[in-house]
Design a protein around this motif. Structure first.
Motif, PDB file in Angstrom:
ATOM      1  N   THR A  96       0.844  -1.197   0.000  1.00  0.00           N
ATOM      2  CA  THR A  96       0.000   0.000   0.000  1.00  0.00           C
ATOM      3  C   THR A  96       0.878   1.245   0.000  1.00  0.00           C
ATOM      4  OG1 THR A  96      -1.653  -1.205   1.293  1.00  0.00           O
ATOM      5  CG2 THR A  96      -1.889   1.182   1.192  1.00  0.00           C
ATOM      6  N   VAL A  97       0.478   2.234  -0.794  1.00  0.00           N
ATOM      7  CA  VAL A  97       1.273   3.460  -0.894  1.00  0.00           C
ATOM      8  C   VAL A  97       0.596   4.590  -0.119  1.00  0.00           C
ATOM      9  CG1 VAL A  97       2.316   2.804  -3.086  1.00  0.00           C
ATOM     10  CG2 VAL A  97       0.175   4.100  -3.094  1.00  0.00           C
ATOM     11  N   PRO A  98       1.392   5.393   0.600  1.00  0.00           N
ATOM     12  CA  PRO A  98       0.812   6.488   1.390  1.00  0.00           C
ATOM     13  C   PRO A  98       0.503   7.734   0.582  1.00  0.00           C
ATOM     14  CG  PRO A  98       3.175   6.377   1.744  1.00  0.00           C
ATOM     15  CD  PRO A  98       2.826   5.227   0.840  1.00  0.00           C
ATOM     16  N   VAL A  99       1.168   7.880  -0.556  1.00  0.00           N
ATOM     17  CA  VAL A  99       0.929   8.988  -1.484  1.00  0.00           C
ATOM     18  C   VAL A  99       0.883   8.389  -2.885  1.00  0.00           C
ATOM     19  CG1 VAL A  99       2.040  10.712  -0.003  1.00  0.00           C
ATOM     20  CG2 VAL A  99       3.405   9.479  -1.687  1.00  0.00           C
ATOM     21  N   PRO A 100       0.334   9.108  -3.863  1.00  0.00           N
ATOM     22  CA  PRO A 100       0.271   8.532  -5.212  1.00  0.00           C
ATOM     23  C   PRO A 100       1.633   8.059  -5.706  1.00  0.00           C
ATOM     24  CG  PRO A 100      -1.025  10.540  -5.095  1.00  0.00           C
ATOM     25  CD  PRO A 100      -0.291  10.443  -3.795  1.00  0.00           C
ATOM     26  N   ALA A 101       1.659   6.889  -6.344  1.00  0.00           N
ATOM     27  CA  ALA A 101       2.908   6.300  -6.837  1.00  0.00           C
ATOM     28  C   ALA A 101       2.785   6.025  -8.324  1.00  0.00           C
ATOM     29  CB  ALA A 101       3.218   5.007  -6.089  1.00  0.00           C
ATOM     30  N   GLU A 102       3.836   6.357  -9.053  1.00  0.00           N
ATOM     31  CA  GLU A 102       3.821   6.123 -10.491  1.00  0.00           C
ATOM     32  C   GLU A 102       3.885   4.640 -10.821  1.00  0.00           C
ATOM     33  OE1 GLU A 102       3.272   8.547 -12.636  1.00  0.00           O
ATOM     34  OE2 GLU A 102       3.160   9.893 -10.901  1.00  0.00           O
ATOM     35  N   SER A 103       4.526   3.858  -9.964  1.00  0.00           N
ATOM     36  CA  SER A 103       4.681   2.429 -10.234  1.00  0.00           C
ATOM     37  C   SER A 103       4.900   1.696  -8.920  1.00  0.00           C
ATOM     38  CB  SER A 103       5.879   2.202 -11.165  1.00  0.00           C
ATOM     39  OG  SER A 103       6.176   0.828 -11.289  1.00  0.00           O
ATOM     40  N   VAL A 104       4.329   0.486  -8.819  1.00  0.00           N
ATOM     41  CA  VAL A 104       4.545  -0.369  -7.650  1.00  0.00           C
ATOM     42  C   VAL A 104       4.912  -1.760  -8.158  1.00  0.00           C
ATOM     43  CG1 VAL A 104       3.568  -1.339  -5.546  1.00  0.00           C
ATOM     44  CG2 VAL A 104       2.900   0.954  -6.280  1.00  0.00           C
ATOM     45  N   VAL A 105       5.963  -2.328  -7.573  1.00  0.00           N
ATOM     46  CA  VAL A 105       6.484  -3.617  -8.012  1.00  0.00           C
ATOM     47  C   VAL A 105       6.685  -4.515  -6.798  1.00  0.00           C
ATOM     48  CG1 VAL A 105       8.452  -4.795  -9.098  1.00  0.00           C
ATOM     49  CG2 VAL A 105       7.644  -2.608 -10.024  1.00  0.00           C
ATOM     50  N   ALA A 106       6.314  -5.783  -6.941  1.00  0.00           N
ATOM     51  CA  ALA A 106       6.620  -6.786  -5.916  1.00  0.00           C
ATOM     52  C   ALA A 106       7.456  -7.886  -6.558  1.00  0.00           C
ATOM     53  CB  ALA A 106       5.338  -7.368  -5.331  1.00  0.00           C
ATOM     54  N   ARG A 107       8.469  -8.389  -5.824  1.00  0.00           N
ATOM     55  CA  ARG A 107       9.376  -9.393  -6.369  1.00  0.00           C
ATOM     56  C   ARG A 107       9.576 -10.516  -5.350  1.00  0.00           C
ATOM     57  NH1 ARG A 107      14.679  -6.514  -8.359  1.00  0.00           N
ATOM     58  NH2 ARG A 107      14.875  -6.098  -6.132  1.00  0.00           N
ATOM     59  N   VAL A 108       9.572 -11.748  -5.858  1.00  0.00           N
ATOM     60  CA  VAL A 108       9.756 -12.921  -5.015  1.00  0.00           C
ATOM     61  C   VAL A 108      10.730 -13.869  -5.709  1.00  0.00           C
ATOM     62  CG1 VAL A 108       8.635 -14.835  -3.816  1.00  0.00           C
ATOM     63  CG2 VAL A 108       7.365 -12.702  -4.212  1.00  0.00           C
ATOM     64  N   PRO A 109      11.817 -14.259  -5.043  1.00  0.00           N
ATOM     65  CA  PRO A 109      12.742 -15.213  -5.668  1.00  0.00           C
ATOM     66  C   PRO A 109      12.028 -16.516  -6.035  1.00  0.00           C
ATOM     67  CG  PRO A 109      13.787 -14.175  -3.792  1.00  0.00           C
ATOM     68  CD  PRO A 109      12.345 -13.747  -3.765  1.00  0.00           C
ATOM     69  N   ARG A 110      12.249 -16.980  -7.258  1.00  0.00           N
ATOM     70  CA  ARG A 110      11.566 -18.182  -7.762  1.00  0.00           C
ATOM     71  C   ARG A 110      11.900 -19.407  -6.936  1.00  0.00           C
ATOM     72  NH1 ARG A 110      12.863 -19.575 -13.886  1.00  0.00           N
ATOM     73  NH2 ARG A 110      14.850 -20.147 -12.892  1.00  0.00           N
ATOM     74  N   GLU A 111      13.107 -19.471  -6.385  1.00  0.00           N
ATOM     75  CA  GLU A 111      13.512 -20.641  -5.605  1.00  0.00           C
ATOM     76  C   GLU A 111      12.775 -20.731  -4.267  1.00  0.00           C
ATOM     77  OE1 GLU A 111      17.526 -20.120  -3.620  1.00  0.00           O
ATOM     78  OE2 GLU A 111      17.534 -18.394  -4.975  1.00  0.00           O
ATOM     79  N   PHE A 112      12.115 -19.631  -3.845  1.00  0.00           N
ATOM     80  CA  PHE A 112      11.447 -19.619  -2.554  1.00  0.00           C
ATOM     81  C   PHE A 112      10.079 -20.291  -2.578  1.00  0.00           C
ATOM     82  CE2 PHE A 112      13.509 -15.617  -0.444  1.00  0.00           C
ATOM     83  CZ  PHE A 112      14.769 -16.162  -0.649  1.00  0.00           C
ATOM     84  N   VAL A 113       9.360 -20.191  -3.690  1.00  0.00           N
ATOM     85  CA  VAL A 113       7.926 -20.524  -3.696  1.00  0.00           C
ATOM     86  C   VAL A 113       7.540 -21.299  -4.954  1.00  0.00           C
ATOM     87  CG1 VAL A 113       7.337 -18.488  -2.317  1.00  0.00           C
ATOM     88  CG2 VAL A 113       7.379 -18.301  -4.804  1.00  0.00           C
ATOM     89  N   ARG A 114       6.296 -21.792  -4.959  1.00  0.00           N
ATOM     90  CA  ARG A 114       5.786 -22.447  -6.174  1.00  0.00           C
ATOM     91  C   ARG A 114       5.453 -21.430  -7.250  1.00  0.00           C
ATOM     92  NH1 ARG A 114       2.667 -25.238  -2.499  1.00  0.00           N
ATOM     93  NH2 ARG A 114       0.837 -24.052  -3.156  1.00  0.00           N
TER      94      ARG A 114
END
Length: 337
Positions: free
Chosen positions: A232-250
Motif C-alpha cells: 500500500t502506498v501512502p501517497v500517489p505512486a507512479e509504479s509499484v512492483v513486488a518481487r519474489v525469488p523463484r527458488e522460494f515458492v511455487r
C-alpha cells in the motif's frame, strides 16, 4: 650478579615510566586546516540562525570526538592536528537536516582541505513529495517459524528547491506495513511501527530522486501455504512492483488489476530469478498492489546472504546485510519497465 627478582622489578618500572610519558617523547602533529563556503541553494532564502560546521574525529573506525566552528558570512575555517592516523568527517546540521562533506585525511605534505556545503531551506508542505516507484522484495521465508523477511524501497523526490522535513512531527513518510508485521526498521535503524504503520523521519532533499529503505518481519500461518502480500502506498505512486525469488515458492498470482511481468535475473547473481508483479498504471494514495504468494509452507527458503540456520529472519539483520551487499536493489534503468 643482579638478583633475578630485582632485574624483573627494574624492567617493569622502566616500562611503566616509558608508557607513562609517550606524549612528551612524541613530536606534536603539524597543524592542518579545513575550510570552505556554505551556500544557500533555495530561491529567496538566506542562512538563518547560528550555523556551525563540525569535524567528527575518527581514530581508525572509532569516533573519538569533534570540533566545531561558526559559519561567518558564509565561510568557515577549522584548524586541527594533521595526524595521518586521523580522519575528519565534515558535518553541518541546518534546520534539522544533516549535510556531510567528503572525509578529510592529511597525508604527505597536504595541510589544507576545502569542503564546501550546499544547503536548502525546509518545507513541511506534504504536496511537494513525489513517490516515483515502490519496490518490495521478499528476502527470506522461514516456514518453521512462520516468518517472512521483506525489504521495501520507496523512490521519492520533491518538487521545488526545499527539503521536505514532515513538519513538527518530523515524519516524512507513513508506510502501511504488510499484514502480519511484527518488526520493522528503517535503513538507519530509526522509525517507529504503530498500529500497522511505519513512520519514517528521513528528510527528502531536492534534486535527484532518493531511496527510503525499510524492512519488515512478517508472521504468517504456514499451514495455509499462502501469503497475501499487500503493498500500500501512502501517497500517489507512479509504479509499484513486488518481487519474489523463484527458488522460494511455487509461484505468485497477481490480484487484479496487478499483472505479472517478465521474470527478472539479478545482475549481481545470475542464479537468482525473481517473479515480478507490478501495477499496470499509477496507484493513488491508500491503494495497493496485491499478490498471492503460493508455497510458503515448505522447507526453509533463503538466499545465502541471509542464511541464519535455526533462527528467525531478523528484519534488521536482513536489511543491514542486503543493503551493505547491494543485493536485490532495483536497477534504475528498469524503473520504466
Amino acid at each position: 650478579m643482579t638478583h633475578p627478582a630485582l632485574t624483573t622489578l627494574l624492567v617493569t618500572v622502566t616500562l611503566a615510566l616509558v608508557s607513562a610519558i609517550p606524549a612528551a617523547a612524541q613530536e606534536p602533529a603539524p597543524e592542518g586546516v579545513v575550510h570552505g563556503r556554505v551556500t544557500m541553494a533555495s530561491t529567496g532564502a538566506a542562512l538563518e540562525g547560528a550555523v556551525q560546521v563540525e569535524l567528527i574525529v575518527l581514530e581508525g573506525s572509532q569516533a573519538t570526538g569533534s570540533v566545531r566552528t561558526p559559519v561567518t558570512n558564509g565561510l568557515y575555517e577549522l584548524r586541527v592536528p594533521a595526524a595521518e592516523a586521523r580522519t575528519y568527517v565534515p558535518r553541518l546540521n541546518y534546520q534539522r537536516v544533516d549535510y556531510f562533506g567528503d572525509p578529510v585525511r592529511f597525508t604527505g605534505s597536504e595541510r589544507a582541505a576545502t569542503r564546501d556545503f550546499t544547503v536548502y531551506a525546509t518545507t513541511d508542505r506534504a504536496d511537494v513529495l513525489q513517490l516515483i516507484q515502490t519496490i518490495v522484495t521478499v528476502v527470506g521465508i522461514d516456514p518453521q517459524q512462520g516468518e517472512i523477511g521483506i525489504l521495501r524501497e520507496d523512490v521519492v523526490a520533491v518538487t521545488g528547491d526545499r527539503v521536505y522535513t514532515g513538519g513538527p512531527s518530523g515524519v516524512t513518510l507513513r508506510i502501511p506495513a504488510p499484514e502480519g508485521t511484527t518488526e520493522a526498521s528503517g535503513e538507519d535503524g530509526g522509525g517507529s511501527l504503530v498500529n500497522g504503520v511505519f513512520s519514517v523521519t528521513t528528510p527528502v532533499r531536492p534534486g535527484e530522486a532518493s531511496s527510503i529503505i525499510t524492512s519488515y518481519l512478517v508472521k504468517y500461518d504456514a499451514a495455509v501455504d499462502r501469503y497475501r502480500l499487500r503493498v500500500t502506498v501512502p501517497v500517489p505512486a507512479e509504479s509499484v512492483v513486488a518481487r519474489v525469488p523463484r527458488e522460494f515458492v511455487r509461484g505468485v498470482r497477481p490480484v487484479a488489476p496487478a499483472e505479472q511481468a517478465d521474470n527478472q535475473v539479478l545482475q549481481d547473481d545470475a542464479r537468482t530469478v525473481l517473479f515480478v508483479v507490478r501495477s499496470p498504471a499509477r496507484i493513488e494514495a491508500g491503494q495497493s498492489l496485491v499478490v498471492d504468494i503460493d508455497g510458503v509452507a515448505g522447507r526453509l527458503r533463503h538466499h545465502p546472504l541471509t542464511e541464519q540456520p535455526g533462527a528467525a529472519i531478523a528484519a534488521v539483520a536482513v536489511l543491514a546485510v542486503v543493503t551493505a551487499a547491494g543485493f536485490l536493489v532495483w536497477r534504475r534503468r528498469e524503473a520504466g519497465a
